[in-house]
Design a protein around this motif. Sequence first.
Motif, short mmCIF file in Angstrom:
data_model
loop_
_atom_site.label_atom_id
_atom_site.label_comp_id
_atom_site.label_asym_id
_atom_site.label_seq_id
_atom_site.Cartn_x
_atom_site.Cartn_y
_atom_site.Cartn_z
N PRO A 264 0.88 -1.12 0.08
CA PRO A 264 -0.06 0.15 0.14
C PRO A 264 0.73 1.36 -0.05
CG PRO A 264 0.14 -0.96 2.06
CD PRO A 264 0.67 -2.06 1.14
N VAL A 265 0.41 2.38 -0.82
CA VAL A 265 1.12 3.50 -0.49
C VAL A 265 0.81 4.30 0.71
CG1 VAL A 265 -0.75 4.92 -1.49
CG2 VAL A 265 1.30 5.81 -1.63
N LEU A 266 -0.31 4.11 1.40
CA LEU A 266 -0.65 4.40 2.59
C LEU A 266 -1.09 3.16 3.50
CD1 LEU A 266 -2.31 8.02 3.52
CD2 LEU A 266 -2.95 5.74 4.50
N LEU A 267 -0.66 3.13 4.72
CA LEU A 267 -1.32 2.34 5.46
C LEU A 267 -1.50 2.68 6.99
CD1 LEU A 267 -1.93 -0.87 6.21
CD2 LEU A 267 0.64 -1.17 6.81
N ALA A 268 -2.71 2.85 7.45
CA ALA A 268 -2.93 3.20 8.60
C ALA A 268 -3.21 2.11 9.64
CB ALA A 268 -4.10 4.33 8.63
N GLU A 269 -2.73 2.00 10.73
CA GLU A 269 -2.94 0.87 11.70
C GLU A 269 -3.38 1.55 13.11
OE1 GLU A 269 -0.03 -2.53 10.71
OE2 GLU A 269 1.10 -0.63 10.80
N GLY A 270 -4.51 1.08 13.50
CA GLY A 270 -5.17 1.69 14.76
C GLY A 270 -5.10 3.03 14.80
N LEU A 271 -5.27 3.87 13.86
CA LEU A 271 -5.38 5.18 13.61
C LEU A 271 -6.64 5.82 13.96
CD1 LEU A 271 -3.23 7.49 12.32
CD2 LEU A 271 -4.92 7.50 10.47
N GLY A 272 -6.54 6.89 15.01
CA GLY A 272 -7.63 7.37 15.32
C GLY A 272 -7.57 8.69 16.22
N ARG A 273 -8.51 9.26 16.76
CA ARG A 273 -8.09 10.42 17.90
C ARG A 273 -9.42 10.19 18.74
NH1 ARG A 273 -5.23 14.80 18.66
NH2 ARG A 273 -6.32 16.27 20.00
N SER A 274 -9.26 10.17 20.23
CA SER A 274 -10.37 10.16 21.16
C SER A 274 -11.51 11.25 20.77
CB SER A 274 -9.92 10.05 22.34
OG SER A 274 -10.79 10.17 23.44
N GLY A 275 -12.64 10.90 20.68
CA GLY A 275 -13.59 11.75 20.58
C GLY A 275 -13.83 12.27 18.98
N VAL A 276 -12.98 11.76 18.06
CA VAL A 276 -13.16 12.20 16.65
C VAL A 276 -13.44 11.15 15.92
CG1 VAL A 276 -11.78 13.02 14.87
CG2 VAL A 276 -11.52 14.17 17.11
N PHE A 277 -12.53 10.04 16.06
CA PHE A 277 -12.90 8.79 15.18
C PHE A 277 -12.46 7.70 15.83
CE2 PHE A 277 -12.95 5.98 11.76
CZ PHE A 277 -14.04 6.34 10.97
N ALA A 278 -12.84 6.25 15.82
CA ALA A 278 -12.47 5.21 16.57
C ALA A 278 -11.21 4.82 15.68
CB ALA A 278 -13.51 4.25 16.67
N VAL A 290 -10.89 4.88 -3.48
CA VAL A 290 -11.48 4.06 -2.13
C VAL A 290 -12.47 5.19 -1.80
CG1 VAL A 290 -11.11 3.55 0.23
CG2 VAL A 290 -9.36 2.92 -1.32
N GLY A 291 -13.86 4.64 -1.81
CA GLY A 291 -14.98 5.60 -1.38
C GLY A 291 -15.08 5.39 0.01
N PHE A 292 -15.48 6.64 0.78
CA PHE A 292 -16.12 6.54 1.90
C PHE A 292 -17.31 6.70 2.00
CE2 PHE A 292 -11.66 8.09 4.44
CZ PHE A 292 -11.35 6.92 3.87
N ILE A 293 -18.04 5.93 2.61
CA ILE A 293 -19.82 6.10 2.61
C ILE A 293 -20.19 5.89 3.87
CG2 ILE A 293 -21.95 4.74 1.92
CD1 ILE A 293 -21.05 4.29 -0.78
N GLY A 294 -21.24 6.65 4.21
CA GLY A 294 -21.96 6.96 5.30
C GLY A 294 -22.79 8.01 5.72
N LEU A 295 -23.74 7.86 6.64
CA LEU A 295 -24.80 8.95 6.59
C LEU A 295 -24.10 9.99 7.25
CD1 LEU A 295 -27.80 6.97 7.86
CD2 LEU A 295 -27.32 7.48 5.44
N ARG A 296 -24.76 11.23 7.22
CA ARG A 296 -24.13 12.43 8.04
C ARG A 296 -23.99 11.98 9.44
NH1 ARG A 296 -27.51 18.01 7.17
NH2 ARG A 296 -26.76 17.42 5.10
N GLY A 297 -22.64 12.58 10.05
CA GLY A 297 -22.14 12.32 11.04
C GLY A 297 -21.51 11.02 11.50
N SER A 298 -21.44 10.34 10.20
CA SER A 298 -20.79 8.85 10.26
C SER A 298 -19.33 8.88 10.45
CB SER A 298 -20.90 8.07 9.20
OG SER A 298 -20.65 8.86 8.03
N GLY A 299 -18.55 10.30 10.24
CA GLY A 299 -17.18 10.19 10.41
C GLY A 299 -16.52 10.46 9.16
N ARG A 300 -17.01 10.58 7.87
CA ARG A 300 -16.47 10.61 6.71
C ARG A 300 -15.29 11.83 6.59
NH1 ARG A 300 -21.76 11.25 3.46
NH2 ARG A 300 -21.56 13.38 4.48
N THR A 301 -15.87 12.91 7.00
CA THR A 301 -15.04 13.94 6.96
C THR A 301 -13.89 14.06 7.95
OG1 THR A 301 -16.66 15.51 6.04
CG2 THR A 301 -14.83 16.58 7.30
N GLU A 302 -14.35 13.45 9.27
CA GLU A 302 -13.33 13.19 10.36
C GLU A 302 -12.22 12.50 9.99
OE1 GLU A 302 -17.00 14.95 11.99
OE2 GLU A 302 -16.45 13.41 10.62
N LEU A 303 -12.46 11.21 9.27
CA LEU A 303 -11.51 10.17 8.87
C LEU A 303 -10.36 10.91 7.89
CD1 LEU A 303 -10.14 7.52 9.15
CD2 LEU A 303 -11.78 6.60 7.58
#
Length: 507
Positions: A264-278, A290-303
């Motif tokens: 992979p060109v980018l590999l995230a492992e256990g990446l997150g921030r408390s209160g922002v994204f798991a 790679v598409g991010f899909i989710g309803l409003r508030g799902s965390g698309r922008t946060e990730l």
Amino acid sequence: MTQPVLELVGVTVEYPGMLALDGVDIALFPGEVHALLGENGAGKSTVINVLNGVRPIASGEILLDGEPVTLANPAASRAAGIATVFQDIHLSGNLTVAENVMLGHEPRGRFGIDWGATRGAAAEVLSRLGLEDLDLRTRLNALSPSTQQLVAVARAMVGRPRVLLLDEPTSSLAPADVALLFKVLRRLRDDGMAIVFVSHFLEQVFAISDRVTVLRDGRVVAEREADTIDRVELISLMLGRSVDALREIGSERRAHRQDPEGDPVLLAEGLGRSGVFARTDLALYRGEIVGFIGLRGSGRTELARLLAGVTPTSQGTLTIDGRRVRVDSPASGLRHRVVLSAQDRTVDGIIAEMTVADNVVLSLQAMRGWRSRVSRRERAEIVTWARELFGLEQLSPETPAGLLSGGQQQKILLARLLATRPRVLILDEPTRGVDIGSKVAIQRRVAAMVDQGMAVVFISSEFSEVLRLADRIIVLKDRDKVGEISNGPGVTVQTVVEMIASAAEDD
């Protein structure tokens, strides 16, 4: 036919290096809702600005009741009986409904504003619109967006205008709220008002409009009774080409789709921030979307912001091209060539006061640092490349970016990011609020970049748009990754919706 209350006759408007309107004729009749349609940059907002007294005309004339009139400023426009309600509601949230409706028109007595008379006058205006149930003493910020929009319409009605200009009034409204607004507009129309309705939503145009005018490249290409034109013809007139272009992009993406190879060109492992994204695992490969899909508030922008360093991470690791790195700021993301196109281009993207050319080279200059300036020659070459890349040759490089349409601004922003030759390009709502033609151009360019080996994250509220482009889909819910699927013929919007629903049942 009744004489038009207001007309544009051969109106031309010039912006630096371009014609915004080129000999435009539009007639507005009393008792009619007249829709202005066209791609971003077609000239719709310029027509509104001309009638609102914000933008002077270079040639042609404006007729009021058949007589020439000069709309030199907004005050002259209001004096001519023209009122405007913009997409962004220009009201005061800390004032009451009555205060907002009557702002600048408050009845006065010996000791200043007569608040009883002010509330009485506001009640009369609201009653004329069928809004007598609104509590005059409620502060505006306590009301829903739809009710605030109706208060804005009521405020515009205080001077009893003959023409009402509505610029994208439903962009942030739910269907039920749109129905309430349309009920008020039909009442105004039936009382003899001429209404101009600008919108990207074709279903709404057909629901409310009596007449439509289609603009393309600053010219009128069609004017029809709304009930004599169908949607396919209307879209083709707006684009100057077939709407099948979007379907072709999806077909081309499916034909070139292949499983990722190599590391992979980018590999995230256990990446997150408390209160922002798991904490999340995610791999991005060259040559895939790679598409991010989710309803409003799902965390698309946060990730997306975590991956690009806009929001610093506090958990996990990030590896780029096999090397563990720390991406904790936009500058560090840019240094590692992980770039983000934010969902609000007017706040976090385009610098309105800067020229097209300066906007295009901004990220490249930031990546190099201010001690290593982009030369004039390189700047000119990059800007020429950007204009050719997105078919913007008609734009002067010295045009302020704030004068461009939403679609043109999005193309300039995308060109800015591509000029850095990114490893990973993260696009958060890149086609929100742009016309179909700009959407086609942006999606084609994204597909071309992927074919050249770039990794792209694509985020859109339109699930069908993500499915059209993506090779893999990351499903998000409640700021957590709840699933990942490989896209293909059997994957539909319903597939994704069911996955989100299943995740909700498991909670």
